[in-house]
Design a protein around this motif. Structure first.
Motif, mmCIF file in Angstrom:
data_model
loop_
_atom_site.group_PDB
_atom_site.id
_atom_site.type_symbol
_atom_site.label_atom_id
_atom_site.label_comp_id
_atom_site.label_asym_id
_atom_site.label_seq_id
_atom_site.Cartn_x
_atom_site.Cartn_y
_atom_site.Cartn_z
ATOM 1 N N HIS A 131 39.030 -71.340 -47.529
ATOM 2 C CA HIS A 131 39.202 -69.927 -47.858
ATOM 3 C C HIS A 131 38.517 -69.072 -46.799
ATOM 4 O O HIS A 131 37.330 -69.237 -46.522
ATOM 5 N N TYR A 132 39.289 -68.203 -46.185
ATOM 6 C CA TYR A 132 38.735 -67.248 -45.235
ATOM 7 C C TYR A 132 39.806 -66.209 -44.931
ATOM 8 O O TYR A 132 40.978 -66.396 -45.232
ATOM 9 N N SER A 133 39.389 -65.103 -44.337
ATOM 10 C CA SER A 133 40.316 -64.071 -43.885
ATOM 11 C C SER A 133 40.152 -63.896 -42.386
ATOM 12 O O SER A 133 39.059 -64.098 -41.849
ATOM 13 N N TYR A 134 41.241 -63.542 -41.727
ATOM 14 C CA TYR A 134 41.204 -63.307 -40.294
ATOM 15 C C TYR A 134 42.319 -62.331 -39.956
ATOM 16 O O TYR A 134 43.094 -61.942 -40.839
ATOM 17 N N GLN A 135 42.391 -61.907 -38.721
ATOM 18 C CA GLN A 135 43.359 -60.888 -38.341
ATOM 19 C C GLN A 135 44.151 -61.334 -37.115
ATOM 20 O O GLN A 135 43.608 -61.928 -36.185
ATOM 21 N N ILE A 136 45.450 -61.037 -37.148
ATOM 22 C CA ILE A 136 46.324 -61.185 -35.990
ATOM 23 C C ILE A 136 47.033 -59.842 -35.850
ATOM 24 O O ILE A 136 47.675 -59.389 -36.798
ATOM 25 N N ALA A 137 46.884 -59.223 -34.699
ATOM 26 C CA ALA A 137 47.399 -57.858 -34.479
ATOM 27 C C ALA A 137 46.832 -56.967 -35.581
ATOM 28 O O ALA A 137 45.631 -57.006 -35.828
ATOM 29 N N SER A 138 47.687 -56.217 -36.279
ATOM 30 C CA SER A 138 47.167 -55.358 -37.358
ATOM 31 C C SER A 138 47.337 -55.986 -38.735
ATOM 32 O O SER A 138 47.116 -55.331 -39.746
ATOM 33 N N PRO A 180 50.207 -69.739 -40.048
ATOM 34 C CA PRO A 180 50.658 -69.541 -38.675
ATOM 35 C C PRO A 180 49.894 -70.523 -37.773
ATOM 36 O O PRO A 180 48.895 -71.109 -38.193
ATOM 37 N N VAL A 181 50.330 -70.698 -36.550
ATOM 38 C CA VAL A 181 49.602 -71.529 -35.593
ATOM 39 C C VAL A 181 48.312 -70.801 -35.232
ATOM 40 O O VAL A 181 48.340 -69.633 -34.860
ATOM 41 N N VAL A 182 47.202 -71.495 -35.391
ATOM 42 C CA VAL A 182 45.898 -70.933 -35.013
ATOM 43 C C VAL A 182 45.174 -71.954 -34.151
ATOM 44 O O VAL A 182 45.257 -73.161 -34.386
ATOM 45 N N ASP A 183 44.493 -71.478 -33.134
ATOM 46 C CA ASP A 183 43.851 -72.358 -32.160
ATOM 47 C C ASP A 183 42.952 -73.409 -32.780
ATOM 48 O O ASP A 183 42.951 -74.555 -32.366
ATOM 49 N N TRP A 184 42.183 -73.019 -33.774
ATOM 50 C CA TRP A 184 41.197 -73.948 -34.321
ATOM 51 C C TRP A 184 41.795 -74.987 -35.263
ATOM 52 O O TRP A 184 41.104 -75.871 -35.711
ATOM 53 N N TYR A 185 43.133 -74.920 -35.548
ATOM 54 C CA TYR A 185 43.737 -75.910 -36.426
ATOM 55 C C TYR A 185 44.828 -76.735 -35.768
ATOM 56 O O TYR A 185 45.433 -77.560 -36.402
ATOM 57 N N THR A 186 45.073 -76.562 -34.514
ATOM 58 C CA THR A 186 46.202 -77.246 -33.885
ATOM 59 C C THR A 186 45.994 -78.742 -33.729
ATOM 60 O O THR A 186 46.940 -79.491 -33.623
ATOM 61 N N SER A 187 44.760 -79.210 -33.739
ATOM 62 C CA SER A 187 44.529 -80.637 -33.516
ATOM 63 C C SER A 187 44.279 -81.422 -34.800
ATOM 64 O O SER A 187 44.011 -82.613 -34.756
#
Length: 181
Positions: free
Chosen positions: A160-167, A122-129
């Protein structure tokens, strides 16, 4: 449920665990010989589901027991799984690169699932550039906000990492990771 996921894997390293693997997920850009070895190692043990990445060939899953889940929603052993492979268009190669509207057309038909498998993020702030091929799909974000699948797996970022968007719990996989849910 125990899941073994692979993404962006240029070599095969056998994964040893004392726990039974219930499903194997392939998230794209896995070298052809590695796909064949994963197929040999797990075809008798559990379902193998996958999507192709932007560097894969259209025949990478042929003559295997791997279920290509791109553009599909399936129920396996009481678990719902959807998938969408490839990346945003970034060059003239026609295969496994998609326009945003193509992703939207699919995800707009998908309700909540247990697992969503994707190559791209998905679009994530830290990867847009980083670069256009890794910018991600906004339609994935919209789907996650609307349907809130339990888990969203992707590769493509070589991290490799995990993160959350909404639930929704998101899992960026590289080169492989064992999960227990």
């Amino acid at each position: 449920m125990n899941v073994l996921a692979f993404a962006d894997t240029p070599y095969y390293e056998p994964v040893y665990t004392e726990k039974k693997i219930d499903m194997v997920f392939l998230l794209g850009d896995i070298d052809y010989p590695v796909i064949r070895q994963i197929h040999r190692d797990y075809k008798e043990k559990c379902p193998i589901l996958g999507v192709l990445g932007n560097h894969d060939g259209p025949d990478f899953f042929e003559d295997t027991s791997i279920t290509d889940i791109h553009g599909k929603v399936l129920e396996i052993n009481g678990v719902t799984i959807a998938g969408f492979g490839g990346s945003p268009v970034y060059n003239k190669r026609k295969y496994c690169q998609y326009e945003e509207h193509e992703v939207k057309t699919f995800v707009d038909t998908v309700e909540t699932v247990d697992f969503f498998l994707a190559h791209s993020n998905p679009v994530v702030d830290w990867y847009t550039s980083i670069n256009p091929s890794h910018a991600g799909f906004q339609s994935f974000n919209d789907y996650i906000q609307r349907a809130q699948p339990k888990h969203f797996f992707h590769g493509h970022l070589h991290e490799h990492y995990s993160y959350q968007i909404a639930s929704t719990q998101l899992h960026a996989v590289y080169p492989y990771k064992y999960f227990s849910f």
